[in-house]
Structures are given as structure tokens and as C-alpha cells.
Write an enzyme that holds these catalytic residues in place. Sequence first.
Site, PDB file in Angstrom:
ATOM      1  N   GLY A 239       0.840  -1.188   0.000  1.00 10.58           N
ATOM      2  CA  GLY A 239       0.000   0.000   0.000  1.00 10.58           C
ATOM      3  C   GLY A 239       0.878   1.241   0.000  1.00 10.58           C
ATOM      4  O   GLY A 239       2.065   1.166   0.353  1.00 10.58           O
TER       5      GLY A 239
ATOM      6  N   GLN B  28       2.990  10.091   1.628  1.00  5.48           N
ATOM      7  CA  GLN B  28       4.302   9.423   1.688  1.00  5.48           C
ATOM      8  C   GLN B  28       5.203   9.810   0.509  1.00  5.48           C
ATOM      9  O   GLN B  28       6.402   9.586   0.555  1.00  5.48           O
ATOM     10  CB  GLN B  28       4.133   7.894   1.699  1.00  5.48           C
ATOM     11  CG  GLN B  28       3.488   7.381   2.979  1.00  5.48           C
ATOM     12  CD  GLN B  28       3.340   5.871   2.941  1.00  5.48           C
ATOM     13  OE1 GLN B  28       2.380   5.356   2.368  1.00  5.48           O
ATOM     14  NE2 GLN B  28       4.285   5.157   3.522  1.00  5.48           N
TER      15      GLN B  28
ATOM     16  N   CYS C 205       5.903  -0.162   7.673  1.00  4.38           N
ATOM     17  CA  CYS C 205       5.538   1.017   6.875  1.00  4.38           C
ATOM     18  C   CYS C 205       6.749   1.428   6.055  1.00  4.38           C
ATOM     19  O   CYS C 205       7.862   1.469   6.580  1.00  4.38           O
ATOM     20  CB  CYS C 205       5.123   2.160   7.807  1.00  4.38           C
ATOM     21  SG  CYS C 205       4.625   3.664   6.934  1.00  4.38           S
ATOM     22  N   LEU C 206       6.514   1.744   4.788  1.00  2.00           N
ATOM     23  CA  LEU C 206       7.625   2.158   3.923  1.00  2.00           C
ATOM     24  C   LEU C 206       8.262   3.459   4.416  1.00  2.00           C
ATOM     25  O   LEU C 206       9.414   3.742   4.097  1.00  2.00           O
ATOM     26  CB  LEU C 206       7.140   2.313   2.477  1.00  2.00           C
ATOM     27  CG  LEU C 206       6.679   1.005   1.804  1.00  2.00           C
ATOM     28  CD1 LEU C 206       6.027   1.291   0.464  1.00  2.00           C
ATOM     29  CD2 LEU C 206       7.835   0.028   1.650  1.00  2.00           C
TER      30      LEU C 206
ATOM     31  N   HIS D  65      -4.440   1.297   7.526  1.00  2.00           N
ATOM     32  CA  HIS D  65      -3.101   1.886   7.658  1.00  2.00           C
ATOM     33  C   HIS D  65      -2.938   3.045   6.661  1.00  2.00           C
ATOM     34  O   HIS D  65      -2.443   4.116   7.024  1.00  2.00           O
ATOM     35  CB  HIS D  65      -2.069   0.772   7.408  1.00  2.00           C
ATOM     36  CG  HIS D  65      -0.644   1.196   7.345  1.00  2.00           C
ATOM     37  ND1 HIS D  65       0.308   0.766   8.248  1.00  2.00           N
ATOM     38  CD2 HIS D  65       0.021   1.977   6.453  1.00  2.00           C
ATOM     39  CE1 HIS D  65       1.483   1.286   7.912  1.00  2.00           C
ATOM     40  NE2 HIS D  65       1.340   2.029   6.834  1.00  2.00           N
ATOM     41  N   GLU D  66      -3.384   2.844   5.412  1.00  2.00           N
ATOM     42  CA  GLU D  66      -3.243   3.903   4.391  1.00  2.00           C
ATOM     43  C   GLU D  66      -4.138   5.092   4.720  1.00  2.00           C
ATOM     44  O   GLU D  66      -3.743   6.247   4.541  1.00  2.00           O
ATOM     45  CB  GLU D  66      -3.585   3.375   2.987  1.00  2.00           C
ATOM     46  CG  GLU D  66      -2.771   2.186   2.507  1.00  2.00           C
ATOM     47  CD  GLU D  66      -1.301   2.302   2.759  1.00  2.00           C
ATOM     48  OE1 GLU D  66      -0.769   3.424   2.819  1.00  2.00           O
ATOM     49  OE2 GLU D  66      -0.662   1.243   2.917  1.00  2.00           O
TER      50      GLU D  66
ATOM     51  N   HIS E 184      -2.606   7.415   7.125  1.00  2.00           N
ATOM     52  CA  HIS E 184      -1.618   8.330   6.530  1.00  2.00           C
ATOM     53  C   HIS E 184      -2.294   9.615   6.034  1.00  2.00           C
ATOM     54  O   HIS E 184      -1.685  10.686   6.082  1.00  2.00           O
ATOM     55  CB  HIS E 184      -0.911   7.678   5.335  1.00  2.00           C
ATOM     56  CG  HIS E 184       0.238   6.777   5.689  1.00  2.00           C
ATOM     57  ND1 HIS E 184       1.375   7.234   6.323  1.00  2.00           N
ATOM     58  CD2 HIS E 184       0.450   5.459   5.438  1.00  2.00           C
ATOM     59  CE1 HIS E 184       2.232   6.217   6.462  1.00  2.00           C
ATOM     60  NE2 HIS E 184       1.690   5.128   5.937  1.00  2.00           N
TER      61      HIS E 184
HETATM   62  O1  GNR Z   1       4.004  -2.560   2.655  1.00  2.00           O
HETATM   63  C1  GNR Z   1       3.369  -2.425   3.702  1.00  2.00           C
HETATM   64  N1  GNR Z   1       3.081  -3.511   4.453  1.00  2.00           N
HETATM   65  C2  GNR Z   1       2.183  -3.500   5.499  1.00  2.00           C
HETATM   66  C3  GNR Z   1       2.150  -4.609   6.335  1.00  2.00           C
HETATM   67  C4  GNR Z   1       1.264  -4.661   7.375  1.00  2.00           C
HETATM   68  C5  GNR Z   1       0.399  -3.608   7.600  1.00  2.00           C
HETATM   69  C6  GNR Z   1       0.429  -2.494   6.797  1.00  2.00           C
HETATM   70  C7  GNR Z   1       1.315  -2.433   5.737  1.00  2.00           C
HETATM   71  S1  GNR Z   1       1.323  -1.062   4.697  1.00  2.00           S
HETATM   72  C8  GNR Z   1       2.970  -1.073   4.149  1.00  2.00           C
HETATM   73  C9  GNR Z   1       3.203  -0.019   3.091  1.00  2.00           C
HETATM   74  C10 GNR Z   1       2.997   1.352   3.689  1.00  2.00           C
HETATM   75  O2  GNR Z   1       3.758   1.885   4.440  1.00  2.00           O
HETATM   76  N2  GNR Z   1       1.897   1.961   3.374  1.00  2.00           N
HETATM   77  O3  GNR Z   1       1.617   3.156   3.909  1.00  2.00           O
HETATM   78 NI    NI Z   2       2.665   3.239   5.779  1.00  2.00          NI
END
Ligand code: GNR
Ligand code: NI
Length: 173
Positions: free
Chosen positions: A46, A51, A94-95, A136-137, A140
Site C-alpha cells: 500500500g 508518503q 511502513c515504507l 493503515h493507508e 496516513h
Molecule cells: O508494505 C506495507 N506492508 C504493510 C504490512 C502490514 C500492515 C500495513 C502495511 S502497509 C505497508 C506499506 C505502507 O507503508 N503503506 O503506507
Molecule cells: Ni505506511
Amino acid sequence: MTVLSIIVAPDPRLKVNADPVDKVDGEIRQLMDDMLETMHSANGIGLAAPQVGVAKRILVMDVARPDEDPQPIRMANPEVVWESEEEVLAEEGCLSLPDQYAEVVRPQKVRVRYLDHENEIRELEADGLLAKCVQHEMDHLDGVLFVDHLSSLKRKIILRKLSKTKRMAAVGA
Ligand code: GNR
Ligand code: NI
């Protein structure tokens, strides 16, 4: 398509409340495609526009495994219209917080209303990994990182590690 650079925490651009999109037009569609390419090249599932430094309510996801066909999802202005009472605890990364992982509690299922890449209103009911990812997205888009769901001690430990890594990179040590 273009691979954009992903902002790493701590950074004020990850703390903004992003603006809604008026209409999903060609420019927004291009951004969604660039975000998908950026996400895939970073092996993420995601990515949210803040980001990559764009303060707009846009996110992309693809939870297909590497051996499966891609299943890209593009959303603008997503809203949770229903969430399950059952919650699940699962590890997140999270990236924007490279190499940091922690367990976060979230509703197990959510139903999300959004505009797709053709500016059509759609709904998606998500469970499992997709449910975790979309929540999660969407966080953000409100300037919330997964560490904001942890105790302040755990959050400080992770953010301190990341600022140290940034300082070391800056001096080339
Ligand atoms: O790549 C991602 N893996 C992930 C694993 C578990 C819960 C959420 C994520 S999202 C993350 C990519 C990211 O930072 N998206 O904002
Ligand atoms: Ni993230």
C-alpha cells in the site's frame, strides 16, 4: 510512469491532514499510477499520497502475492462507512518507517466508500491483510503513522532510531 521517492519519518510532511480531491482527472490518475509503480518497486502492499509528498486524500494498494496476478486498487477520498466490532492484533510495517515493525490492534473488517480512478463512487469490503492495509493507508491521510497507535515509549524508541539513521546518512558515516 515514474518511481517517486518515499518520505521517511520523522518528517512534517507525514503529519499533515491531506486535502480531499475535487475530481479524479487525468492528473490524479497519473499520480495513482506513479504511486503504484513506486509501491511495487519498494515491495509494499500500500502507499498513501502524503508518503510521496502530495497532501491529497489518495491511496493505492495491491495485496496480491508475487506469484499471483496484480490486483491494483486506486482510491480517492476514502471513508469508512462500517467497521466490525471484532478487532485483530497483527504486525505492521511502513515504507516510511523502514525496518520497524510492531503489533497494532484494528477492526477486523471495514467497508470503505471511495472514488475510483474513473471518478466513480465505489465500496469495498475488506478483511484480513487488505483490511489492515486500507486502515493503515487511511491513517496516513490524517497524518497518523502506525507508531501513533503504540505506547509513547515504543513510539519514541522507533522514531529516535530513524532520526539517528537519517543523521548518519546525512554525514555519510
Ligand atoms: O508494505 C506495507 N506492508 C504493510 C504490512 C502490514 C500492515 C500495513 C502495511 S502497509 C505497508 C506499506 C505502507 O507503508 N503503506 O503506507
Ligand atoms: Ni505506511
